[in-house]
Design an enzyme around this catalytic site. Structure first.
Site, mmCIF file in Angstrom:
data_model
loop_
_atom_site.group_PDB
_atom_site.id
_atom_site.type_symbol
_atom_site.label_atom_id
_atom_site.label_comp_id
_atom_site.label_asym_id
_atom_site.label_seq_id
_atom_site.Cartn_x
_atom_site.Cartn_y
_atom_site.Cartn_z
ATOM 1 C CG ASP A 8 -4.166 22.307 -61.461
ATOM 2 O OD1 ASP A 8 -3.153 22.131 -62.165
ATOM 3 O OD2 ASP A 8 -4.637 21.428 -60.708
ATOM 4 C CG ASP A 10 -4.288 16.490 -64.527
ATOM 5 O OD1 ASP A 10 -5.039 16.428 -65.514
ATOM 6 O OD2 ASP A 10 -3.061 16.286 -64.593
#
Length: 186
Positions: A8, A10
């Site tokens: 991922d 952020d």
């Protein structure tokens, strides 16, 4: 034989914000995250990114701003000797009910489709939210949760998928993945 890791963005690679990361200037890497990606690359892993970016649908930033953020991330990784092979993002808002928005597995499945000979059970994913973990499990990948970003909130809420590995940050996740795969480091 390819080795693959899906991250991922952020809260895992860069600082997250409830107000969204809207520009390359706002995009700031978390301590050790860029080096962790380089370490995975040097250990023979293809590193791919799967990220929800509903800020596009909400009008908080445009596609050019997103590309500038990703260019900055790629450049920093390459300066450390690493490589990001692919970045997949979902531009939709939650109410769009698309197949690519995590917790649905579309982003992961698209990345996995580029590696037809790889067993998803050997593809670690690293995220900081329950939706990251749920998408990972739905795609057949073992999930790793970092405490950075929304990780602590995710842990506090509970309900994590069975066998979720919890680590402090991306550096710790990289070390776990490399050790788990018995990859000698340079």
């Amino acid at each position: 034989m390819f080795k693959l890791v899906i991250l991922d963005r952020d809260g895992v690679i860069n600082y997250d914000s409830d107000e969204y990361i809207k520009s390359a200037d706002e995009w700031r890497p978390l301590p050790g995250s860029i080096e962790a990606i380089a370490r995975l690359t040097k250990a023979g892993f293809d590193v791919c990114i799967a990220t929800n970016q509903s800020g596009l649908a909400r009008g908080y930033f445009d596609i050019d701003a997103l590309h500038e953020m990703h260019h900055k991330m790629i450049q920093l990784v390459e300066e450390q000797g690493g490589r990001i092979v692919k970045i997949e993002f979902c531009p939709h808002a939650p109410e769009d009910n698309c197949y690519c928005r995590k917790p649905k597995p579309g982003l992961y499945q698209h990345i996995l489709s580029c590696y037809p000979d790889i067993n998803s059970a050997h593809v670690f994913t690293v995220g900081d939210s329950l939706r990251d973990l749920e998408a990972s499990v739905a795609a057949g990948c073992p999930p790793i949760l970092v405490r950075t970003g929304k990780g602590e909130r995710t842990i506090a809420k509970g309900g994590l998928p069975e066998n979720t590995i919890i680590v402090d940050d991306l550096k710790a996740a990289a070390l776990h993945i490399i050790y788990e795969e018995n990859v000698p480091e340079d």
